[in-house]
Design an enzyme around this catalytic site. Structure first.
Site, PDB file in Angstrom:
ATOM      1  N   GLY A 122       0.787  -1.228   0.000  1.00 18.43           N
ATOM      2  CA  GLY A 122       0.000   0.000   0.000  1.00 18.43           C
ATOM      3  C   GLY A 122       0.817   1.275   0.000  1.00 18.43           C
ATOM      4  O   GLY A 122       0.278   2.359   0.242  1.00 18.43           O
ATOM      5  N   ASP A 173       4.574  13.813  -8.398  1.00 20.33           N
ATOM      6  CA  ASP A 173       4.181  14.117  -7.018  1.00 20.33           C
ATOM      7  C   ASP A 173       5.298  14.878  -6.292  1.00 20.33           C
ATOM      8  O   ASP A 173       5.044  15.868  -5.606  1.00 20.33           O
ATOM      9  CB  ASP A 173       3.859  12.815  -6.266  1.00 20.33           C
ATOM     10  CG  ASP A 173       3.499  13.065  -4.808  1.00 20.33           C
ATOM     11  OD1 ASP A 173       2.435  13.667  -4.554  1.00 20.33           O
ATOM     12  OD2 ASP A 173       4.289  12.671  -3.929  1.00 20.33           O
ATOM     13  N   LYS A 219       5.577  19.065  -4.917  1.00 17.34           N
ATOM     14  CA  LYS A 219       6.051  19.508  -3.602  1.00 17.34           C
ATOM     15  C   LYS A 219       7.213  20.490  -3.741  1.00 17.34           C
ATOM     16  O   LYS A 219       7.282  21.489  -3.009  1.00 17.34           O
ATOM     17  CB  LYS A 219       6.458  18.286  -2.762  1.00 17.34           C
ATOM     18  CG  LYS A 219       5.285  17.366  -2.454  1.00 17.34           C
ATOM     19  CD  LYS A 219       5.730  16.038  -1.855  1.00 17.34           C
ATOM     20  CE  LYS A 219       4.541  15.116  -1.671  1.00 17.34           C
ATOM     21  NZ  LYS A 219       4.923  13.777  -1.166  1.00 17.34           N
TER      22      LYS A 219
END
Length: 348
Positions: free
Chosen positions: A214, A228, A232
């Protein structure tokens, strides 16, 4: 504010945890001078909405949401009309990654709605939205706007943005920022190329393991493309004073082999990834041959304006190389701290 009304959008992993923490807070702080009143719990397909602004009972909110036939509030008009009717201040907690919802932040803020969110889209998309958000938020020239808080857009629960802001606001000069900004990338390379004990695992095997645990998105390409981390870095760069227009306006090294970019599914991608393990093995061996290791990092040089995301080698004694598990680490190099970086490290 003695009563604060809270509208919660998004009940995925982050949203469910937020509901749990908010419920615990309300239960254990009944004597607090302010009262938190949940009035909306919503997902993309349904909502629980308190029409009379009485508090929603959070322990049963998810069950009620699963049975609800009420449509979510539409933004911005229906939502603003509802929020204006509340007998006190309203905070919108956006636990989604919805770029369309983030585009409505300026309208909400102009109307005095406060926003707290981990949604990176509003703060890392085109800089015109960033400018509009902060022009609409409460400040010296706009006392009627809403407050906006987005600490969790970088480093999740770590105090990354607040640390950067305090450095700047107290007169320090930030020179460089670098680190591991993705728990997924942290786990992948701490497992694939650990310091001190060799790993025989192939990179494709580590990606499958991370997906099964996960740590990755359902489709690991959403992590391996580097976007991603780039979002940031965009937020950090803008707070540092750099005019980064979009999160793709600087170099981003993707870890997706070109032929697999168009794989029809995540499973097809993972089945083919093993064919490209040799290249990653060579990078690891080359680093080890000179006493270093590879890590996937973001780098920001404020003085030169250079921003980049990708693989770099680090001495095995460095804090970045020594990271464990899926932790994040962000190093601030400033005029005040000199060559010894101020480091924020922990679970991302």
């Amino acid at each position: 504010m003695t009563k604060v009304y809270i509208a919660i959008i998004g009940v995925g992993g982050v949203g469910k945890e937020f509901l749990k923490q908010l419920s615990n807070y309300i239960t254990s702080n009944r004597s607090a001078p302010h009262i938190l009143i949940p009035i909306v719990v919503s997902r993309s397909s349904a909502a629980v909405v308190s029409q009379d602004y009485s508090p929603i009972f959070l322990p049963s909110a998810l069950d009620n949401l699963a049975r609800s036939t009420t449509n979510p509030l539409s933004f911005p008009d229906e939502a603003l009309s509802y929020f204006r009717g509340a007998p006190g201040e309203v905070i919108l907690v956006d636990n989604t990654s919805d770029e369309k919802l983030a585009a409505h932040y300026p309208a909400l803020l102009k109307n005095g709605v406060h926003i707290a969110t981990p949604n990176k889209k509003g703060f890392s998309s085109d800089i015109t939205l960033w400018d509009s958000i902060f022009a609409s938020a409460r400040g010296p020239s706009n006392l009627g706007g809403g407050y906006v808080f987005h600490e969790a857009t970088v480093g999740a629960g770590l105090p990354v943005l607040s640390t950067l802001r305090e450095l700047i606001e107290t007169g320090d000069k930030v020179k460089k920022i670098e680190g591991i900004f993705s728990g997924t990338m942290s786990f992948l390379f701490n497992t694939f190329a650990p310091v001190g004990s060799g790993s025989s695992a192939r990179f494709s095997e580590v990606v499958v393991k991370a997906r099964d645990l996960g740590y990755t998105e359902p489709d690991p390409r959403d992590d391996l493309n580097g976007l991603d981390v780039a979002r940031k870095l965009t937020i950090l760069a803008r707070l540092s004073g750099l005019n980064v227009r979009t999160p793709t306006s600087f170099p981003i090294q993707t870890l997706i082999p070109k032929p697999l970019e168009s794989a029809a599914s995540a499973d097809e991608f993972l089945q083919g990834l093993g064919d490209y393990d040799t290249a990653m093995d060579e990078l690891k061996r080359d680093a080890e041959a000179i006493g270093k290791t590879i890590r996937y990092v973001g780098k920001l040089d404020v003085e030169s304006g250079h921003v980049e995301v990708g693989l770099h080698t680090f001495n095995t004694s460095s804090p970045i190389a020594g990271l464990k598990g899926s932790d994040n680490i962000i190093s601030f190099y400033t005029e005040r701290y000199g060559d010894n970086a101020l480091i924020v490290q922990g679970a991302g």
